[in-house]
Design a protein around this motif. Structure first.
Motif, mmCIF file in Angstrom:
data_model
loop_
_atom_site.group_PDB
_atom_site.id
_atom_site.type_symbol
_atom_site.label_atom_id
_atom_site.label_comp_id
_atom_site.label_asym_id
_atom_site.label_seq_id
_atom_site.Cartn_x
_atom_site.Cartn_y
_atom_site.Cartn_z
ATOM 1 N N VAL A 103 0.853 -1.192 0.000
ATOM 2 C CA VAL A 103 0.000 0.000 0.000
ATOM 3 C C VAL A 103 0.894 1.250 0.000
ATOM 4 C CG1 VAL A 103 -2.126 -0.945 0.975
ATOM 5 C CG2 VAL A 103 -0.247 -0.409 2.510
ATOM 6 N N PRO A 104 1.557 1.536 -1.112
ATOM 7 C CA PRO A 104 2.498 2.661 -1.148
ATOM 8 C C PRO A 104 1.778 4.005 -1.088
ATOM 9 C CG PRO A 104 2.142 1.811 -3.360
ATOM 10 C CD PRO A 104 1.441 0.869 -2.421
ATOM 11 N N PRO A 105 2.516 5.091 -0.825
ATOM 12 C CA PRO A 105 1.914 6.421 -0.947
ATOM 13 C C PRO A 105 1.288 6.595 -2.328
ATOM 14 C CG PRO A 105 4.070 6.569 0.098
ATOM 15 C CD PRO A 105 3.928 5.150 -0.378
ATOM 16 N N LEU A 106 0.237 7.390 -2.400
ATOM 17 C CA LEU A 106 -0.502 7.532 -3.655
ATOM 18 C C LEU A 106 0.270 8.310 -4.713
ATOM 19 C CD1 LEU A 106 -4.068 8.298 -2.218
ATOM 20 C CD2 LEU A 106 -2.984 6.079 -2.652
ATOM 21 N N ILE A 107 1.358 8.934 -4.327
ATOM 22 C CA ILE A 107 2.188 9.687 -5.282
ATOM 23 C C ILE A 107 3.219 8.788 -5.970
ATOM 24 C CG2 ILE A 107 1.930 11.859 -4.030
ATOM 25 C CD1 ILE A 107 4.830 11.266 -2.918
ATOM 26 N N VAL A 108 3.226 7.509 -5.666
ATOM 27 C CA VAL A 108 4.218 6.587 -6.212
ATOM 28 C C VAL A 108 4.164 6.581 -7.746
ATOM 29 C CG1 VAL A 108 2.728 4.526 -6.198
ATOM 30 C CG2 VAL A 108 5.198 4.275 -5.873
ATOM 31 N N THR A 109 5.320 6.395 -8.363
ATOM 32 C CA THR A 109 5.399 6.356 -9.825
ATOM 33 C C THR A 109 5.506 4.916 -10.323
ATOM 34 O OG1 THR A 109 7.817 6.454 -9.844
ATOM 35 C CG2 THR A 109 6.623 8.570 -9.816
ATOM 36 N N GLU A 110 5.292 4.737 -11.625
ATOM 37 C CA GLU A 110 5.455 3.402 -12.204
ATOM 38 C C GLU A 110 6.890 2.924 -12.053
ATOM 39 O OE1 GLU A 110 3.779 2.442 -16.017
ATOM 40 O OE2 GLU A 110 2.175 3.937 -15.797
ATOM 41 N N ALA A 111 7.846 3.842 -12.172
ATOM 42 C CA ALA A 111 9.257 3.455 -12.019
ATOM 43 C C ALA A 111 9.526 2.939 -10.611
ATOM 44 C CB ALA A 111 10.159 4.649 -12.333
ATOM 45 N N GLU A 112 8.937 3.588 -9.613
ATOM 46 C CA GLU A 112 9.118 3.139 -8.233
ATOM 47 C C GLU A 112 8.413 1.810 -7.978
ATOM 48 O OE1 GLU A 112 9.665 7.589 -6.287
ATOM 49 O OE2 GLU A 112 7.662 6.781 -6.691
#
Length: 398
Positions: A364-373
């Protein structure tokens, strides 16, 4: 000697001193990719510039005044929520369990005021998790959470999750309402089916019951909609909210229609800290960011891509994982080895995750996470899986 902190948490021997975005830096200097987000809490990531600025500026003005007076920040956050949801009115509190308590009280009070004082029971579902207060461990219904705390609180019944065939037989003359998680988080990232959700609304309409959604974990953009019930096209009567709404600052809320909210008159419910200026200022900034153009579209796009990446991880994990669950940025990997072993292996790779029931690894990552991350996280997941597999093979040989 017992430690100064009570031993009710099984903590990893790891402490963090700084965060930025989806990264945390431990006191030993190592950086970790955070796909736990404080258990789905840090919705805007760590040290988000706008949120930091809001909290610092508000703290320098006034942090707390109590609900004896008007709180403009609470009024502003309530207006934002009402404008963007089904709700007509909002009650603020401090946590998810407290929000669920408020939701139960609101349902019971409305039935009482409408001439049905006998309707006090709440129908919940197997596999639920609604918090750890005495009432909410009874609503949850899991004996593991109830052990040693005496008699369960009366007024909570349980039925099978995602089973429309058993719904009507679970309703009694004492049933006041139904509470359900659109996606069961703690029990293993299990989404409700559309048929089940539609069945809940139909049963409530048929019997004059109130439908409540526990959106503590699924809400505030986590699944790609502002609230997860939107995916089903179902209008609730009341929902509970917490976790991501404060972006890391403690904040909870109950959102309700006027039909329920109007019965919570002065003296019927209260909280000292709930809705204070600092918490609600943080909440306004979080909600404004999540409602900004393209934010939820970003969550849906990245969440869909993340789901596909996780399916690839499963296929390449040599049997360590066997399926992917969830939607948006609320995902779970079902583990074949014990999830505790998997979590440790993943932690060794510098990735933070959360365990869940049914032997599931929660992501459940932060909602600002990117596809690269997300791709980086999946690479670490795969490395952890293959490391576990190699260790198991080595132990077998020796």
């Amino acid at each position: 000697m017992i430690p100064a902190l009570m031993p009710n948490y099984k903590r990893a021997d790891l402490a963090f001193e700084q965060g930025e975005g989806v990264w945390l830096t431990a006191t030993n200097g190592r950086r970790y990719l955070d796909f736990g987000a404080g258990i789905a809490v840090t919705s805007l990531g760590h040290a988000h510039p706008k949120l930091v600025k809001t909290i610092a500026e508000q703290a320098a003005k006034v942090m707390h005044v109590s609900n004896l007076y008007r709180v403009p920040q609470a009024e502003a956050l309530a207006e934002l929520l009402v404008q963007n949801t089904f709700a007509d009115s909002v009650l603020f509190c401090n946590s998810g369990a407290e929000a669920n308590e408020g939701m139960v009280k609101m349902i019971r009070r409305a039935q009482f005021e409408n001439g049905h004082p006998e309707r006090t029971s709440i129908l919940c579902f197997d596999g639920a998790f609604h918090g750890r207060t005495l009432a909410m461990i009874s609503a949850t219904g899991n004996p593991a959470y109830q052990k040693g705390f005496g008699p369960v609180v009366e007024g909570f019944d349980h039925a099978p999750f995602n089973n429309t065939n058993t719904l009507r037989e679970a309703i009694t003359p004492h049933t006041a309402g139904i509470i359900v998680e659109p996606v069961q988080g703690e029990s293993g990232i299990k989404p409700a089916t559309r048929e089940f959700m539609e069945g809940l609304r139909a049963v409530c309409d048929e019997y004059g019951l109130y439908l409540g959604f526990d959106e503590v974990q699924t809400g505030v953009g986590r699944t790609g909609k502002l609230f997860a019930h939107e995916w089903y096209g179902i209008r609730p009567d009341v929902i509970s909210v917490a976790k991501g709404i404060g972006g890391g600052f403690p904040l909870g809320a109950v959102l309700a229609t006027e039909e329920l909210a109007r019965h919570l008159t002065p003296g019927s419910h209260g909280t000292t800290f709930g809705g204070n200026p600092l918490a609600c200022a943080a909440g306004v900034t979080v909600l404004e960011e999540i409602l900004s153009p393209d934010f939820l579209e970003h969550v849906r796009t990245v969440g869909d891509a993340f789901g596909k990446m996780l399916e690839d991880v499963v296929s390449r994990s040599e049997g360590v994982f066997d399926n992917v669950r969830g939607l948006g940025l609320m995902r779970g990997l079902h583990c074949v080895p014990p999830v505790a072993d998997v979590m440790q292996a993943v932690l060794d790779q510098g990735l933070l995750t959360v365990g869940a029931g049914d032997n599931v690894l929660r992501l459940v990552p932060p909602l600002i996470v990117t596809e690269a991350e997300c791709r980086e996280a999946c690479e670490r997941l795969l490395k952890a899986a293959l490391s576990l597999k190699a260790s198991a093979a080595q132990e077998k040989v020796s």
